[in-house]
Motif scaffolding. Structure first.
Motif, PDB file in Angstrom:
ATOM      1  N   SER A  32       0.823  -1.210   0.000  1.00  0.00           N
ATOM      2  CA  SER A  32       0.000   0.000   0.000  1.00  0.00           C
ATOM      3  C   SER A  32       0.861   1.265   0.000  1.00  0.00           C
ATOM      4  O   SER A  32       0.412   2.327  -0.395  1.00  0.00           O
ATOM      5  CB  SER A  32      -0.947  -0.002   1.197  1.00  0.00           C
ATOM      6  N   VAL A  33       2.108   1.120   0.437  1.00  0.00           N
ATOM      7  CA  VAL A  33       3.078   2.208   0.392  1.00  0.00           C
ATOM      8  C   VAL A  33       4.347   1.631  -0.204  1.00  0.00           C
ATOM      9  O   VAL A  33       4.800   0.567   0.193  1.00  0.00           O
ATOM     10  CB  VAL A  33       3.363   2.763   1.800  1.00  0.00           C
ATOM     11  N   GLU A  34       4.914   2.319  -1.188  1.00  0.00           N
ATOM     12  CA  GLU A  34       6.120   1.817  -1.834  1.00  0.00           C
ATOM     13  C   GLU A  34       7.208   2.889  -1.813  1.00  0.00           C
ATOM     14  O   GLU A  34       7.042   3.961  -2.387  1.00  0.00           O
ATOM     15  CB  GLU A  34       5.818   1.417  -3.277  1.00  0.00           C
ATOM     16  N   LEU A  35       8.300   2.568  -1.141  1.00  0.00           N
ATOM     17  CA  LEU A  35       9.478   3.428  -1.136  1.00  0.00           C
ATOM     18  C   LEU A  35      10.415   2.904  -2.210  1.00  0.00           C
ATOM     19  O   LEU A  35      10.829   1.753  -2.170  1.00  0.00           O
ATOM     20  CB  LEU A  35      10.154   3.392   0.234  1.00  0.00           C
ATOM     21  N   LYS A  36      10.731   3.743  -3.178  1.00  0.00           N
ATOM     22  CA  LYS A  36      11.554   3.307  -4.303  1.00  0.00           C
ATOM     23  C   LYS A  36      13.013   3.700  -4.084  1.00  0.00           C
ATOM     24  O   LYS A  36      13.339   4.443  -3.159  1.00  0.00           O
ATOM     25  CB  LYS A  36      10.997   3.917  -5.590  1.00  0.00           C
ATOM     26  N   ASP A  37      13.879   3.190  -4.957  1.00  0.00           N
ATOM     27  CA  ASP A  37      15.308   3.518  -4.870  1.00  0.00           C
ATOM     28  C   ASP A  37      15.544   4.978  -5.235  1.00  0.00           C
ATOM     29  O   ASP A  37      14.955   5.495  -6.192  1.00  0.00           O
ATOM     30  CB  ASP A  37      16.118   2.642  -5.824  1.00  0.00           C
ATOM     31  N   ASN A  38      16.428   5.613  -4.478  1.00  0.00           N
ATOM     32  CA  ASN A  38      16.791   6.986  -4.809  1.00  0.00           C
ATOM     33  C   ASN A  38      17.647   7.003  -6.073  1.00  0.00           C
ATOM     34  O   ASN A  38      18.237   5.994  -6.452  1.00  0.00           O
ATOM     35  CB  ASN A  38      17.543   7.643  -3.648  1.00  0.00           C
ATOM     36  N   TYR A  39      17.668   8.138  -6.717  1.00  0.00           N
ATOM     37  CA  TYR A  39      18.514   8.287  -7.899  1.00  0.00           C
ATOM     38  C   TYR A  39      19.038   9.712  -7.957  1.00  0.00           C
ATOM     39  O   TYR A  39      18.330  10.631  -7.536  1.00  0.00           O
ATOM     40  CB  TYR A  39      17.754   7.920  -9.183  1.00  0.00           C
ATOM     41  N   PRO A  40      20.247   9.936  -8.411  1.00  0.00           N
ATOM     42  CA  PRO A  40      21.255   8.908  -8.640  1.00  0.00           C
ATOM     43  C   PRO A  40      21.727   8.327  -7.305  1.00  0.00           C
ATOM     44  O   PRO A  40      21.555   8.930  -6.249  1.00  0.00           O
ATOM     45  CB  PRO A  40      22.390   9.658  -9.335  1.00  0.00           C
ATOM     46  N   ASN A  41      22.330   7.168  -7.390  1.00  0.00           N
ATOM     47  CA  ASN A  41      22.901   6.512  -6.214  1.00  0.00           C
ATOM     48  C   ASN A  41      24.085   5.682  -6.678  1.00  0.00           C
ATOM     49  O   ASN A  41      23.874   4.740  -7.436  1.00  0.00           O
ATOM     50  CB  ASN A  41      21.875   5.631  -5.510  1.00  0.00           C
ATOM     51  N   PRO A  42      25.298   6.013  -6.277  1.00  0.00           N
ATOM     52  CA  PRO A  42      25.703   7.076  -5.370  1.00  0.00           C
ATOM     53  C   PRO A  42      25.432   8.457  -5.980  1.00  0.00           C
ATOM     54  O   PRO A  42      25.283   8.602  -7.186  1.00  0.00           O
ATOM     55  CB  PRO A  42      27.198   6.860  -5.179  1.00  0.00           C
ATOM     56  N   PHE A  43      25.408   9.471  -5.104  1.00  0.00           N
ATOM     57  CA  PHE A  43      25.161  10.832  -5.570  1.00  0.00           C
ATOM     58  C   PHE A  43      26.208  11.770  -4.991  1.00  0.00           C
ATOM     59  O   PHE A  43      26.882  11.457  -4.025  1.00  0.00           O
ATOM     60  CB  PHE A  43      23.745  11.284  -5.216  1.00  0.00           C
ATOM     61  N   TYR A  44      26.319  12.932  -5.640  1.00  0.00           N
ATOM     62  CA  TYR A  44      27.315  13.920  -5.219  1.00  0.00           C
ATOM     63  C   TYR A  44      26.644  15.096  -4.509  1.00  0.00           C
ATOM     64  O   TYR A  44      26.914  15.375  -3.367  1.00  0.00           O
ATOM     65  CB  TYR A  44      28.136  14.386  -6.413  1.00  0.00           C
ATOM     66  N   ALA A  45      25.784  15.786  -5.200  1.00  0.00           N
ATOM     67  CA  ALA A  45      25.210  17.009  -4.639  1.00  0.00           C
ATOM     68  C   ALA A  45      23.810  16.805  -4.067  1.00  0.00           C
ATOM     69  O   ALA A  45      23.511  17.242  -2.963  1.00  0.00           O
ATOM     70  CB  ALA A  45      25.183  18.098  -5.706  1.00  0.00           C
ATOM     71  N   SER A  46      22.944  16.141  -4.824  1.00  0.00           N
ATOM     72  CA  SER A  46      21.582  15.915  -4.344  1.00  0.00           C
ATOM     73  C   SER A  46      21.042  14.623  -4.949  1.00  0.00           C
ATOM     74  O   SER A  46      21.581  14.113  -5.925  1.00  0.00           O
ATOM     75  CB  SER A  46      20.671  17.092  -4.706  1.00  0.00           C
ATOM     76  N   THR A  47      19.973  14.115  -4.341  1.00  0.00           N
ATOM     77  CA  THR A  47      19.361  12.879  -4.808  1.00  0.00           C
ATOM     78  C   THR A  47      17.849  12.990  -4.693  1.00  0.00           C
ATOM     79  O   THR A  47      17.334  13.762  -3.866  1.00  0.00           O
ATOM     80  CB  THR A  47      19.897  11.664  -4.024  1.00  0.00           C
ATOM     81  N   THR A  48      17.157  12.240  -5.512  1.00  0.00           N
ATOM     82  CA  THR A  48      15.694  12.212  -5.523  1.00  0.00           C
ATOM     83  C   THR A  48      15.222  10.876  -4.957  1.00  0.00           C
ATOM     84  O   THR A  48      15.750   9.826  -5.324  1.00  0.00           O
ATOM     85  CB  THR A  48      15.164  12.400  -6.961  1.00  0.00           C
ATOM     86  N   ILE A  49      14.230  10.944  -4.074  1.00  0.00           N
ATOM     87  CA  ILE A  49      13.688   9.748  -3.429  1.00  0.00           C
ATOM     88  C   ILE A  49      12.207   9.648  -3.784  1.00  0.00           C
ATOM     89  O   ILE A  49      11.381  10.399  -3.261  1.00  0.00           O
ATOM     90  CB  ILE A  49      13.856   9.813  -1.897  1.00  0.00           C
TER      91      ILE A  49
END
Length: 143
Positions: free
Chosen positions: A30-47
């Protein structure tokens, strides 16, 4: 009879001798947490994460929190919901849908987080999921 693990629960299934066990249908979470991208990251990442419609039955809006933890299990950051205006993802009432949060690699005190492994924890009405990510700061050469 055999017991099969289906997510966090066990289910009993009848098996006839000489016949393979059938796999039970598994409902999507019912709730899905997906992989962040980019990963690894340098400045910022999206989740990215999704809250499915069954969570919002009868007009319910779940309480959502997303926090970043260091390897010592300390909360070090709270990402922003990628919307205008951006809001910290801390005890927000959100309708069901697909979302993206952005972590800028900054700690709660505004300083840059150091290179390392971090965990992100999503809590939706006390349903918790977690995943890890790697922050890689650029190494500068002293030559």
């Amino acid at each position: 009879m055999i017991l099969l693990a289906v997510g966090p629960r066990l289910e009993a299934h009848e098996v006839q001798p000489g016949q393979p066990a059938a796999s039970p249908a598994v409902d999507p979470p019912s709730v899905e947490l997906k992989d962040n991208y980019p990963n690894p990251f340098y400045a910022s990442t999206t989740i990215p994460f999704t809250i499915r419609p069954e969570v919002c039955r009868d007009g319910h809006q779940p309480t959502v929190t997303l926090e970043i933890y260091n390897v010592l299990a300390q909360v070090v950051a709270v990402p922003l919901l990628a919307e205008q205006p951006p809001r910290r993802l801390q005890r927000l009432k959100l309708p069901c849908g697909e979302y993206e949060a952005v972590w800028d690699g900054k700690l709660l005190d505004g300083t840059d987080a150091t290179t390392g492994i971090y965990w992100y924890h999503l809590s939706v009405d006390r349903r918790r999921q977690a995943n890890n990510m790697i922050l890689q700061r650029r190494v500068t050469s002293s030559r």
